[in-house]
Structure formats: structure tokens, C-alpha cells
Scaffold this motif. Structure first.
Motif, PDB file in Angstrom:
ATOM      1  N   ALA A 101       4.830  -8.917  12.230  1.00 25.92           N
ATOM      2  CA  ALA A 101       4.175 -10.109  10.964  1.00 25.92           C
ATOM      3  C   ALA A 101       3.578  -9.805   9.781  1.00 25.92           C
ATOM      4  O   ALA A 101       4.554  -9.635   8.459  1.00 25.92           O
ATOM      5  N   ASN A 102       3.127  -7.730   9.999  1.00 23.90           N
ATOM      6  CA  ASN A 102       3.376  -7.980   8.919  1.00 23.90           C
ATOM      7  C   ASN A 102       2.733  -5.985   8.979  1.00 23.90           C
ATOM      8  O   ASN A 102       0.750  -5.693   8.817  1.00 23.90           O
ATOM      9  N   GLY A 103       3.470  -4.914   9.095  1.00 22.96           N
ATOM     10  CA  GLY A 103       3.285  -3.518   9.586  1.00 22.96           C
ATOM     11  C   GLY A 103       2.146  -2.716   8.317  1.00 22.96           C
ATOM     12  O   GLY A 103       1.192  -1.794   8.955  1.00 22.96           O
ATOM     13  N   SER A 104       1.842  -3.404   7.530  1.00 23.97           N
ATOM     14  CA  SER A 104       1.113  -2.740   6.121  1.00 23.97           C
ATOM     15  C   SER A 104       0.296  -3.515   6.026  1.00 23.97           C
ATOM     16  O   SER A 104      -1.019  -2.381   6.032  1.00 23.97           O
ATOM     17  N   VAL A 105      -0.451  -3.787   7.643  1.00 23.97           N
ATOM     18  CA  VAL A 105      -2.373  -4.792   7.655  1.00 23.97           C
ATOM     19  C   VAL A 105      -3.306  -3.571   7.829  1.00 23.97           C
ATOM     20  O   VAL A 105      -4.213  -3.427   7.422  1.00 23.97           O
ATOM     21  N   ASN A 106      -2.438  -2.898   8.611  1.00 21.68           N
ATOM     22  CA  ASN A 106      -2.936  -1.684   9.492  1.00 21.68           C
ATOM     23  C   ASN A 106      -3.824  -0.309   8.223  1.00 21.68           C
ATOM     24  O   ASN A 106      -5.006   0.033   8.169  1.00 21.68           O
ATOM     25  N   GLU A 107      -2.305  -0.451   7.744  1.00 26.96           N
ATOM     26  CA  GLU A 107      -2.795   1.505   6.739  1.00 26.96           C
ATOM     27  C   GLU A 107      -3.841   1.230   5.467  1.00 26.96           C
ATOM     28  O   GLU A 107      -3.951   0.530   5.567  1.00 26.96           O
ATOM     29  N   ILE A 108      -3.402  -0.926   4.923  1.00 26.70           N
ATOM     30  CA  ILE A 108      -4.205  -1.584   3.965  1.00 26.70           C
ATOM     31  C   ILE A 108      -6.258  -1.120   4.747  1.00 26.70           C
ATOM     32  O   ILE A 108      -6.358  -1.027   3.635  1.00 26.70           O
ATOM     33  N   HIS A 162     -10.475  -9.192  -0.038  1.00 27.67           N
ATOM     34  CA  HIS A 162     -10.497 -10.337   0.348  1.00 27.67           C
ATOM     35  C   HIS A 162      -9.326 -10.725  -0.523  1.00 27.67           C
ATOM     36  O   HIS A 162      -8.496 -11.845  -0.245  1.00 27.67           O
ATOM     37  N   THR A 163      -8.340  -9.793  -1.505  1.00 23.76           N
ATOM     38  CA  THR A 163      -7.064 -10.342  -1.795  1.00 23.76           C
ATOM     39  C   THR A 163      -6.437  -9.913  -0.899  1.00 23.76           C
ATOM     40  O   THR A 163      -4.876 -10.509  -0.963  1.00 23.76           O
ATOM     41  N   VAL A 164      -5.712  -8.904  -0.472  1.00 24.41           N
ATOM     42  CA  VAL A 164      -4.901  -8.523   0.482  1.00 24.41           C
ATOM     43  C   VAL A 164      -4.756  -9.094   1.454  1.00 24.41           C
ATOM     44  O   VAL A 164      -4.593  -9.328   2.560  1.00 24.41           O
ATOM     45  N   ILE A 165      -6.288  -8.104   2.023  1.00 27.06           N
ATOM     46  CA  ILE A 165      -6.314  -7.870   3.905  1.00 27.06           C
ATOM     47  C   ILE A 165      -5.947  -9.476   4.645  1.00 27.06           C
ATOM     48  O   ILE A 165      -6.001 -10.083   5.417  1.00 27.06           O
ATOM     49  N   LYS A 166      -7.950 -10.318   3.977  1.00 29.38           N
ATOM     50  CA  LYS A 166      -7.914 -11.600   4.541  1.00 29.38           C
ATOM     51  C   LYS A 166      -7.059 -12.742   3.781  1.00 29.38           C
ATOM     52  O   LYS A 166      -6.615 -12.893   4.757  1.00 29.38           O
ATOM     53  N   CYS A 208      -2.746   5.164  -1.088  1.00 32.32           N
ATOM     54  CA  CYS A 208      -3.528   3.562  -0.975  1.00 32.32           C
ATOM     55  C   CYS A 208      -2.938   2.848  -2.467  1.00 32.32           C
ATOM     56  O   CYS A 208      -3.093   1.566  -1.976  1.00 32.32           O
ATOM     57  N   LEU A 209      -2.804   2.994  -2.979  1.00 29.96           N
ATOM     58  CA  LEU A 209      -2.710   2.437  -4.332  1.00 29.96           C
ATOM     59  C   LEU A 209      -0.720   2.069  -4.158  1.00 29.96           C
ATOM     60  O   LEU A 209      -0.422   1.459  -4.659  1.00 29.96           O
ATOM     61  N   VAL A 210      -0.239   3.183  -4.224  1.00 35.56           N
ATOM     62  CA  VAL A 210       0.900   2.885  -3.349  1.00 35.56           C
ATOM     63  C   VAL A 210       1.706   1.762  -2.530  1.00 35.56           C
ATOM     64  O   VAL A 210       1.818   0.368  -2.845  1.00 35.56           O
ATOM     65  N   LYS A 211       0.613   1.470  -1.404  1.00 38.41           N
ATOM     66  CA  LYS A 211       0.457   0.254  -0.802  1.00 38.41           C
ATOM     67  C   LYS A 211       0.247  -0.686  -0.274  1.00 38.41           C
ATOM     68  O   LYS A 211       0.337  -1.885  -0.678  1.00 38.41           O
ATOM     69  N   ALA A 212      -1.052  -1.140  -1.584  1.00 37.21           N
ATOM     70  CA  ALA A 212      -1.168  -1.737  -2.424  1.00 37.21           C
ATOM     71  C   ALA A 212      -2.507  -2.289  -3.616  1.00 37.21           C
ATOM     72  O   ALA A 212      -3.290  -1.430  -4.190  1.00 37.21           O
ATOM     73  N   LYS A 213      -1.344  -1.689  -4.571  1.00 31.37           N
ATOM     74  CA  LYS A 213      -1.590  -1.682  -5.833  1.00 31.37           C
ATOM     75  C   LYS A 213      -2.326  -3.032  -6.036  1.00 31.37           C
ATOM     76  O   LYS A 213      -1.919  -4.176  -6.604  1.00 31.37           O
ATOM     77  N   PRO A 214      -2.969  -3.249  -7.468  1.00 32.21           N
ATOM     78  CA  PRO A 214      -4.049  -3.952  -7.991  1.00 32.21           C
ATOM     79  C   PRO A 214      -2.971  -4.565  -8.994  1.00 32.21           C
ATOM     80  O   PRO A 214      -2.647  -3.971  -9.752  1.00 32.21           O
ATOM     81  N   GLU A 215      -2.924  -5.739  -9.112  1.00 31.90           N
ATOM     82  CA  GLU A 215      -2.167  -6.757 -10.614  1.00 31.90           C
ATOM     83  C   GLU A 215      -2.980  -6.221 -12.057  1.00 31.90           C
ATOM     84  O   GLU A 215      -2.126  -6.619 -12.467  1.00 31.90           O
TER      85      GLU A 215
END
Length: 151
Positions: free
Chosen positions: A22-29, A71-75, A127-134
Motif C-alpha cells: 500500500a505504501n512502504g513509507s508509512v513505517n519510516e514516517i 495528523h497530516t501524513v500518517i493518519k 525524516c524531512l526528506v521523507k516527509a517534508k512539510p509543505e
């Protein structure tokens, strides 16, 4: 304790195909969320290294980033992964919550010295590379946190 570790490994192995497909990056995040919360606790103890205003600024950045990740990424990704099924997404969030707490515990044991090492800032940058806040409301404070951590 050993049984808990085995149980956690079994659960992770059972659900890992779902995460990968489904999405391999959820665990990393989720690991990034744990790191962020761990750093928030660690920085609060650094009164000899940083001024109180620097600590407050760093903690603000970490808290905003943790909120963004949670709240914005994981959920959101969990809801997408389970096609909007809130019950299933909540069950998976509960599993992630337990994993996050275990990760924080292991970090605390590994880094028992009250010192922010360069490993922390490197990991946070990844982490900021994986989930960069917009939004700049999150991006600017976490960028300031990284700058202050480097001092």
C-alpha cells in the motif's frame, strides 16, 4: 520482555506485506514521529548547552513537525491505505503508536547520555526528506530547530 519482542516481530511480519504493497513509507514516517518525540524530550534536558529560548524554539519546531507527521501524513496515509475504513485505520494507528513507544524506549537506552549528538540532526534531516512539510508554519520552525541543533 522477550515474549513482547517476539510478539512485536510477528505482528510486524504479518502486516509488512500490507505496508509494502500500500505504501512502504508509512513505517519510516512513524519512525520519524518517534524520533521527533524523543528529541523533544531530550532537548528539554539540555539546559547547560542551550539557552531557554533556544530550547523553546527547538521544541516548538519539533512539536509542530510531530503534529504534522501524525495528523497530516500518517493518519491520512492509513485512511488511504484502507480505502477510508476508519476502524481499520485506527487499529493500525494503535499498532503504530505501540511501535513508536518501543522505538523511543530503545533510543533512550541507546543514547543514555544527555547530549544531542550529530546523529540526531542527521536522522531528522533524513525524516524531512521523507516527509517534508509543505506549509511554512511547520517548515520554518523545524528548519530553525535543525540550525540550533547544529550549534
Amino acid at each position: 520482555m522477550n515474549i513482547c519482542k517476539r510478539g512485536l516481530i510477528v505482528i510486524c511480519l504479518l502486516f509488512s506485506p500490507v505496508f509494502v504493497s500500500a505504501n512502504g513509507s508509512v513505517n519510516e514516517i512513524n519512525s520519524c514521529l518517534a524520533l521527533t518525540e524523543f528529541l523533544d524530550e531530550k532537548i528539554a534536558l539540555e539546559v547547560e548547552v542551550y539557552s531557554q529560548s533556544q530550547i523553546d524554539d527547538m521544541r516548538k519546531g519539533l512539536n509542530l513537525y510531530a503534529y504534522y507527521l501524525k495528523h497530516t501524513v500518517i493518519k491520512t496515509k492509513l485512511l488511504d491505505m484502507y480505502a477510508g475504513n476508519k476502524v481499520q485505520a485506527q487499529l493500525m494507528w494503535n499498532l503504530f503508536y505501540r511501535q513508536k513507544n518501543t522505538f523511543i524506549k530503545h533510543l533512550s537506552q541507546h543514547y543514555s547520555v544527555n547530549k544531542i549528538s550529530s546523529d540526531y540532526s542527521v536522522a531528522l534531516r533524513k525524516c524531512l526528506v521523507k516527509a517534508k512539510p509543505e506549509h511554512s508554519q511547520v517548515a520554518q520552525p523545524i528548519a530553525n530547530t535543525l540550525i540550533l541543533m547544529g550549534k
